[in-house]
Design a protein around this motif. Structure first.
Motif, PDB file in Angstrom:
ATOM      1  N   GLU A   1       0.801  -1.160  -0.065  1.00 30.14           N
ATOM      2  CA  GLU A   1       0.091  -0.066  -0.160  1.00 30.14           C
ATOM      3  C   GLU A   1       0.807   1.251  -0.059  1.00 30.14           C
ATOM      4  O   GLU A   1       0.663   2.177  -0.640  1.00 30.14           O
ATOM      5  N   HIS A   2       1.903   1.168   0.808  1.00 35.89           N
ATOM      6  CA  HIS A   2       2.888   2.554   0.802  1.00 35.89           C
ATOM      7  C   HIS A   2       3.535   2.543  -0.548  1.00 35.89           C
ATOM      8  O   HIS A   2       3.595   3.617  -1.095  1.00 35.89           O
ATOM      9  N   PHE A   3       3.995   1.285  -1.005  1.00 37.09           N
ATOM     10  CA  PHE A   3       4.728   1.543  -2.458  1.00 37.09           C
ATOM     11  C   PHE A   3       3.632   2.037  -3.504  1.00 37.09           C
ATOM     12  O   PHE A   3       3.934   3.071  -4.325  1.00 37.09           O
TER      13      PHE A   3
ATOM     14  N   MET B   1      11.270   6.261  14.091  1.00 35.99           N
ATOM     15  CA  MET B   1      10.961   5.083  14.847  1.00 35.99           C
ATOM     16  C   MET B   1      10.155   4.162  14.193  1.00 35.99           C
ATOM     17  O   MET B   1       9.692   4.433  12.850  1.00 35.99           O
ATOM     18  N   ARG B   2      10.300   2.686  14.156  1.00 33.92           N
ATOM     19  CA  ARG B   2       9.819   1.736  13.676  1.00 33.92           C
ATOM     20  C   ARG B   2       9.651   0.588  14.786  1.00 33.92           C
ATOM     21  O   ARG B   2      10.112   0.624  15.961  1.00 33.92           O
ATOM     22  N   GLN B   3       8.228  -0.139  14.234  1.00 33.68           N
ATOM     23  CA  GLN B   3       8.062  -0.993  15.273  1.00 33.68           C
ATOM     24  C   GLN B   3       8.258  -2.498  14.788  1.00 33.68           C
ATOM     25  O   GLN B   3       7.861  -2.884  13.627  1.00 33.68           O
TER      26      GLN B   3
ATOM     27  N   PRO C   1      12.032   2.425   2.293  1.00 35.02           N
ATOM     28  CA  PRO C   1      11.025   2.898   1.517  1.00 35.02           C
ATOM     29  C   PRO C   1      10.432   4.195   1.899  1.00 35.02           C
ATOM     30  O   PRO C   1       9.776   4.863   0.979  1.00 35.02           O
ATOM     31  N   HIS C   2      10.524   4.472   3.246  1.00 37.41           N
ATOM     32  CA  HIS C   2      10.137   6.006   3.504  1.00 37.41           C
ATOM     33  C   HIS C   2      10.876   7.096   3.473  1.00 37.41           C
ATOM     34  O   HIS C   2      10.683   8.068   3.911  1.00 37.41           O
ATOM     35  N   MET C   3      12.277   6.895   2.763  1.00 36.83           N
ATOM     36  CA  MET C   3      13.112   7.892   2.690  1.00 36.83           C
ATOM     37  C   MET C   3      12.540   9.100   1.873  1.00 36.83           C
ATOM     38  O   MET C   3      11.535   9.013   1.201  1.00 36.83           O
ATOM     39  N   CYS C   4      12.987  10.277   2.326  1.00 42.58           N
ATOM     40  CA  CYS C   4      12.338  11.492   1.957  1.00 42.58           C
ATOM     41  C   CYS C   4      11.922  11.724   0.593  1.00 42.58           C
ATOM     42  O   CYS C   4      12.971  11.653  -0.069  1.00 42.58           O
ATOM     43  N   ILE C   5      10.613  12.110   0.370  1.00 44.62           N
ATOM     44  CA  ILE C   5      10.389  12.074  -1.030  1.00 44.62           C
ATOM     45  C   ILE C   5      10.758  13.349  -1.572  1.00 44.62           C
ATOM     46  O   ILE C   5      10.808  13.550  -2.907  1.00 44.62           O
TER      47      ILE C   5
END
Ligand code: HEM
Length: 418
Positions: A59-61, A281-283, A346-350
């Motif tokens: 979904e993030h992708f 932060m990550r879980q 994947p979440h690296m700054c867009i």
């Protein structure tokens, strides 16, 4: 390296080693925090729930692909040369030349970033100084709410932010959405290239994913986007001015290099390595063993101290302890000088390409990419206008949050400096 964190529900593992940090940020076993994770996440998700930053996996992708289309080279070029540089010059020219009072560079840069981002996002109605003032006032409280996981007084911060959010939506966003809906309904109308239009073009996708919550999630997407870009950039620009000013005191021979984009870009990268605004932060979804051997139990939160990781990596590349000093001539083999300042995985700054220009992000097209990036554009204009710290009034770090952000950044603009 950062101040004391709010409570976690399940215990937290401190990750400060570069290889461990990379592992956590890149691997699918680590996800954005859920509401139950502690760290004031229940508050934070009121503002960012369902937005890009909050998603994981496929979904993030998919969502990232939608939003990423905004950052095409032609769009970035247009923003940088046609809009940003003139906007900075204009803002400097508008300063009261007869005043001997210092200018707060944090507020000044933040306002320039608001002007840039409302264009990129597509918020209309900020055409008068009064409307812009009102927007800025509400946006400031709202922005604090989106960062409430770092707040020392989250209840009060969130209560204020919710009120400000309603006003922002009613006064600015609702009309902006409506205008773009009308444009999309008109086959002959030219479509703006902005976040709101993009999201409306994908409204069916949002409906498909979140059903009745589509409007709320699209609003959260928009708001989280502005919150991710404005404050972090203003903070980073001030950090760069701070380090460059101090460097020039000890290295006056480098002053002519303030006209050199490459020198400014290197200074910016080095300074954001040292001025990072808080841990990522990550879980953990399951028990995980990190490259260093550290065990992270399922559901535990990994607090990624990218400041410490960046300092340690830079020290490893030269001499022990040297990584905590600003040195624009530093090189770190195989790793960009800013290390983890834009995150990783994947979440690296867009917005990284927008901030840095073509060089760091796409070396293969460097020769044809003339963009120097948002950071160098702003810094060049500031130094051309003679920006400098005020001798007896050092910048102040904020005490309201554990993120390292500036609270006040007094400077003088003293005419052309080089
Ligand atoms: C110097 C300025 C900036 C810094 C240091 C910075 C830093 C970061 C970091 C560290 C992350 C990753 C967060 C995480 O992994 O949890 C991130 C994500 C993000 N940034 Fe930036 N940022 C900057 C400027 C911008 C700009 C200008 C924009 C938009 C134009 C932007 C939009 C975003 C968005 C939308 C995300 C979420 C990406 C995702 O979750 O996939 N940022 N930023």
């Amino acid at each position: 390296m950062y101040g004391a964190m709010p409570q976690s529900a399940s215990g937290a593992v401190h990750v400060s080693n570069y290889e461990d940090a990379l592992y956590v940020l890149r691997s699918p076993e680590f996800r954005p925090l859920r509401k139950e994770a502690g760290f004031n996440m229940a508050y934070q998700l009121m503002f960012t729930g369902g937005a890009l930053i909050d998603l994981h996996g496929k979904e993030h992708f998919e969502r990232r692909r939608i939003l990423g289309s905004l950052f095409r080279r032609a769009t970035l070029e247009e923003y940088e040369s046609d809009y940003l540089a003139p906007a900075v010059r204009e803002a400097i020219a508008d300063l009261d030349a007869s005043s001997t009072d210092p200018v707060d560079l944090l507020v000044f840069t933040w306002r320039i970033m608001i002007r840039l981002m409302v264009r990129l996002v597509g918020v209309d109605g900020l055409d008068t100084p009064e409307a812009e003032e009102r927007f800025a006032e509400y946006f400031r409280d709202f922005e604090h709410g989106t960062r409430s996981r770092f707040s020392r007084d989250p209840e009060e911060t969130v209560a204020k932010a919710l009120v400000s959010r309603s006003i922002l939506y009613e006064e600015f966003l609702e009309a902006s959405w409506a205008r773009r809906r009308a444009i999309l309904a008109d086959a002959n109308a030219a479509r703006p290239r902005d976040v709101l239009t993009l999201l409306l073009e994908h409204e069916d996708y949002y409906r498909d994913k979140v059903g009745d919550r589509a409007a709320e999630v699209m609003n959260n997407e928009t708001a989280a986007f502005m919150a991710a870009s404005i404050g972090s950039t203003a903070n980073a620009i001030c950090g760069a001015v701070y380090e460059i000013d101090r460097w020039l005191q000890d290295h006056p021979e480098d002053r002519p290099k303030l006209l050199d984009s490459e020198f400014l870009r290197t200074c910016f990268s080095e300074s954001i390595r040292l001025h990072q605004t808080g841990p990522l932060m990550r879980q953990a979804a399951e028990d995980v063993r990190l490259p260093s051997g550290t065990e992270v139990p399922a559901q535990a939160v990994a607090l990624i101290d990218r400041l410490e990781a960046g300092i340690e990596l830079a020290s490893r590349a030269s001499q022990p302890g040297s990584g905590q000093h600003f040195d624009p001539y530093r090189t770190i083999d195989g790793v960009p000088q800013y290390v983890l300042a834009f995150g990783q995985g994947p979440h690296m700054c867009i917005g990284r390409q927008m901030v840095l220009g073509g060089h760091y992000t796409q070396p293969e097209i460097e020769e044809t990419d003339t963009r120097v990036g948002l950071a160098v554009t702003v810094l060049s204009e500031y130094f051309r206008a003679g920006v400098r710290l005020v001798p007896d009034r050092a910048p102040i770090i904020s005490g309201h949050t554990i993120r390292e952000t500036w609270a006040e950044f007094p400077v003088y603009f003293a005419g052309p400096s080089a």
